[in-house]
Design an enzyme around this catalytic site. Structure first.
Site, short mmCIF file in Angstrom:
data_model
loop_
_atom_site.label_atom_id
_atom_site.label_comp_id
_atom_site.label_asym_id
_atom_site.label_seq_id
_atom_site.Cartn_x
_atom_site.Cartn_y
_atom_site.Cartn_z
N HIS A 94 0.63 -1.20 -0.38
CA HIS A 94 0.24 0.20 -0.50
C HIS A 94 0.81 1.41 -0.01
O HIS A 94 2.28 0.97 0.71
CB HIS A 94 -1.13 0.07 1.26
N GLU A 168 -3.79 2.12 -6.55
CA GLU A 168 -4.11 2.99 -6.24
C GLU A 168 -3.44 4.30 -6.93
O GLU A 168 -2.02 4.71 -6.14
CB GLU A 168 -4.57 2.63 -4.99
N SER A 204 -10.34 7.51 -3.61
CA SER A 204 -11.45 7.93 -3.05
C SER A 204 -13.05 7.28 -4.21
O SER A 204 -13.77 7.69 -4.88
CB SER A 204 -11.26 9.52 -3.81
P1 13P Z 1 -9.83 5.88 0.10
O1 13P Z 1 -10.62 5.12 -0.49
O2 13P Z 1 -9.74 7.19 1.29
O3 13P Z 1 -8.98 7.61 -0.96
O4 13P Z 1 -8.63 5.44 0.37
C1 13P Z 1 -8.16 4.40 -0.82
C2 13P Z 1 -7.10 3.19 -0.55
O5 13P Z 1 -6.20 4.00 -0.25
C3 13P Z 1 -7.85 2.17 -0.66
O6 13P Z 1 -6.67 1.43 0.08
#
Ligand code: 13P
Length: 246
Positions: A94, A168, A204
């Site tokens: 992550h 992501e 998001s």
């Molecule tokens: P958000 O949905 O708060 O943008 O976070 C995404 C995320 O990092 C999930 O691992």
């Protein structure tokens, strides 16, 4: 096709609120008038709030673990503790761990190899920051983006059978800015050409935008941060995945 819907709580919720959330979500899913095979749901609570992975309709995973059975690794959680909970799913790579906790690609690869060897299901996260995305100026340079993402697969067995990838983009995490549908489609196509695993989008995602994102054939599911913290909102996202699946 079955969509994968995952909640990453990050460092949110208490043990009490996590327990309540999980019971409520499990009950709602059990009573959902859907085919059991329409989706797979995962929840990643913060490590202090992990619990037995014995829910009927969802799986509990860990946001992190140290690649060892047990030992002198102050502040870490290891396989021995996960085994007691029956947890066999882990998030690796992550961007918050890479950037805030300075986890290197080599360390991500070490974790990956350890937990793959133990047969874990691995959600492996990749994604670029804005400087990479904007390198090509107005016209995005997809090849450069792909080259960057490729570096996040160094040392990773992309053919691992229990691999799930999450794309992501860092600039879309927790910012309220989602990648456009075209950006998601193009980047997912590029990542799918690197690795054949199911591919989630994260950044998001919420109950309003998830239907459109999940409607893309290149998107096999979503990894949700902020909008997963409220059970109603996460449940809505799961329902949207079903609608897209019909
Ligand atoms: P958000 O949905 O708060 O943008 O976070 C995404 C995320 O990092 C999930 O691992």
């Amino acid at each position: 096709m079955q969509k994968i819907i995952a909640a990453n709580f990050k460092a949110n919720h208490t043990q009490t609120s996590t327990k309540k959330y999980l019971q409520e979500l499990d009950n709602r899913l059990l009573n959902m008038p859907l085919s059991k095979n329409s989706h797979r749901v995962y929840v990643f609570p913060q490590v202090a709030n992990l619990c037995a992975n014995d829910f009927t309709s969802l799986k509990i995973g860990t946001q992190n673990a140290y690649p060892a059975y047990n030992g002198a690794f102050t502040g870490e959680i290891t396989l021995e503790a996960l085994e007691e909970f029956g947890i066999t799913t882990i998030l690796i790579g992550h961007s918050e761990r890479r950037n805030i906790l300075n986890e290197t690609q080599a360390f991500c690869a070490e974790k990956f190899a350890f937990f793959a060897q133990k047969g874990f299901e691995i959600i492996y996260c990749v994604g670029e920051d804005l400087s990479v995305r904007q390198k090509g100026g107005q016209k995005e340079d997809l090849e450069a983006l792909k080259d960057f993402i490729q570096t996040q697969f160094e040392g990773i067995d992309t053919g691992y059978e229990k691999l799930i990838i999450a794309y992501e983009p860092i600039w879309a995490i927790g910012t309220g800015i989602t990648a456009t549908i075209e950006q998601i489609r193009q980047t997912h196509q590029a990542i799918k050409s690197i690795a054949p695993a199911p591919l989630l989008y994260g950044g998001s995602v919420n109950a309003e935008n998830s239907s459109q994102i999940l409607s893309l054939k290149e998107v096999d599911g979503v990894l949700v941060g902020r909008a997963s913290l409220d059970v109603e909102s996460f449940y809505q996202i799961i329902q949207n995945s079903y609608k897209e699946n019909k």
